[in-house]
Write a protein that holds these residues in place. Sequence first.
Motif, PDB file in Angstrom:
ATOM      1  N   LYS A   1      -9.359  -1.293  -3.590  1.00  0.00           N
ATOM      2  CA  LYS A   1      -8.460  -1.498  -4.722  1.00  0.00           C
ATOM      3  C   LYS A   1      -8.790  -2.804  -5.432  1.00  0.00           C
TER       4      LYS A   1
ATOM      5  N   GLY B   1      -1.267   1.571  -9.048  1.00  0.00           N
ATOM      6  CA  GLY B   1      -1.626   2.160  -7.774  1.00  0.00           C
ATOM      7  C   GLY B   1      -3.113   2.409  -7.648  1.00  0.00           C
ATOM      8  N   SER B   2      -3.862   2.170  -8.719  1.00  0.00           N
ATOM      9  CA  SER B   2      -5.293   2.446  -8.700  1.00  0.00           C
ATOM     10  C   SER B   2      -6.088   1.146  -8.593  1.00  0.00           C
TER      11      SER B   2
ATOM     12  N   ILE C   1      -6.982  -2.923   1.231  1.00  0.00           N
ATOM     13  CA  ILE C   1      -6.279  -1.789   0.646  1.00  0.00           C
ATOM     14  C   ILE C   1      -7.292  -0.973  -0.149  1.00  0.00           C
TER      15      ILE C   1
ATOM     16  N   TYR D   1       2.361   2.341  -3.382  1.00  0.00           N
ATOM     17  CA  TYR D   1       1.487   2.981  -4.359  1.00  0.00           C
ATOM     18  C   TYR D   1       0.665   4.120  -3.774  1.00  0.00           C
TER      19      TYR D   1
ATOM     20  N   VAL E   1      -8.117   2.797  -2.427  1.00  0.00           N
ATOM     21  CA  VAL E   1      -7.579   3.879  -3.246  1.00  0.00           C
ATOM     22  C   VAL E   1      -8.329   5.162  -2.893  1.00  0.00           C
ATOM     23  N   ARG E   2      -7.593   6.207  -2.661  1.00  0.00           N
ATOM     24  CA  ARG E   2      -8.176   7.494  -2.278  1.00  0.00           C
ATOM     25  C   ARG E   2      -8.483   8.325  -3.521  1.00  0.00           C
TER      26      ARG E   2
ATOM     27  N   ALA F   1       0.829  -1.208   0.000  1.00  0.00           N
ATOM     28  CA  ALA F   1       0.000   0.000   0.000  1.00  0.00           C
ATOM     29  C   ALA F   1       0.863   1.257   0.000  1.00  0.00           C
TER      30      ALA F   1
ATOM     31  N   ASN G   1      -1.515   3.935  -1.393  1.00  0.00           N
ATOM     32  CA  ASN G   1      -2.861   3.478  -1.046  1.00  0.00           C
ATOM     33  C   ASN G   1      -3.083   3.569   0.461  1.00  0.00           C
TER      34      ASN G   1
END
Length: 407
Positions: free
Chosen positions: A66, A227-228, A28, A13, A30-31, A10, A15
Amino acid sequence: MFLSPIEMLANKYGNVVKYDSDGAVAGIFVRFNKCLSSDLDPSLPAHVHPAFVVNGVEQDYILLGKYKAGVVESGERLMSLPGVNPINAITLDALLRRMRAAGDGISGMTIADQGFIKLLAQKNGWEMYGNVRYGFDNAAGNSAWAADNGNMTAGAQRVFDGWLYTCLQAHRRTAALQPDIAPTYWRREKFIGGWMHGAMVDDTYRVPPRTLNGSGPAEWYLGDDEGSMADLIGSCLEIGYGYRLVGMELQIMADNDAADPEADLSASSSAWKAILPHAGDDGYELVAPGTAGTLHWNVAGGAIQLDTKCDSPTAGRVNGKFNELTAHPTRLPHVPSIVRELGLFPTEGDDTPGNYLARFAEEEYVSSRGGGYATGHGSSGMGTISTLYQRSYFAANIGGRPRAMGS
């Protein structure tokens, strides 16, 4: 400070790791930071996108899983983790209960969240790829067992077990000459699929034919960014909470209220609202279900059409391409902006791939989105929305994804 492998992944990337009520990793996430709908598409209103408004309070950001929801070993809680088999064969309510069981603001991904991602991908020209053909994406190649009348020609490329192979010499296709065991007939090139869960039972299918979370190539991530979010299409359609059809009337919950882990998303919840369009612009009001003139799906010339009533409420299954959906020209001259913000109706010039599938019936039908393990690339995408099933339905092709509250 010691970091677990999940926390290291995390951090790599950028996360966010969420923990369950016992302090164990719940997944995990994703913001995504708050934005206006008009930032995503200039034809939409210049207000905060509904995904970022929960119970009337704007969220500075939201956290979306994620990975698809999956279970580790035999646990009750569903988590967003890599290398996990996506959960399936679970009802809408049971899926939600098990995602919420992790606590810490975690619930199920909603139609508002999905609408935001659809518009974000559309704005940036991101095409979705994933496990839509038994372990790989058929946009990248054809199966080794594709119909060629049994004949393979030199130079032909085929996909087998996630790997791309090149045929070295012409031959008649047989199980004895399948690509992974016949090196004089096939050269292995590169891995373009995902790691399968389950064992092969014949030349084409696996049981179950899903791939482990995050095991595919970079193209299987939103925006080709590892990372997404991973696997937004493929393996299984994902339930979108906060949207349903009852008697073909579109019913939603205000903004992203369905994201509240305490929200009542039951069939009898008083939070369900119908959409009453304005006569002169793309505005609307949320009103009690059953109010005259609210948005319905209708059938026109065999195609699904947005309307203010349904003339064929028991027409059965009807489907068509998402980007070809239309509105009734006289009864609905202005399409309410909310259905575009939620990704339920195309914006002007929208070419988002995918099919809209609806079962015209009087009962409640719920929503799932994306694409499954056998949908095929041409019929998958954030435009693929299925309202074919009731909340009690479960199958290998239906799953979901957790999300968590921001701030």
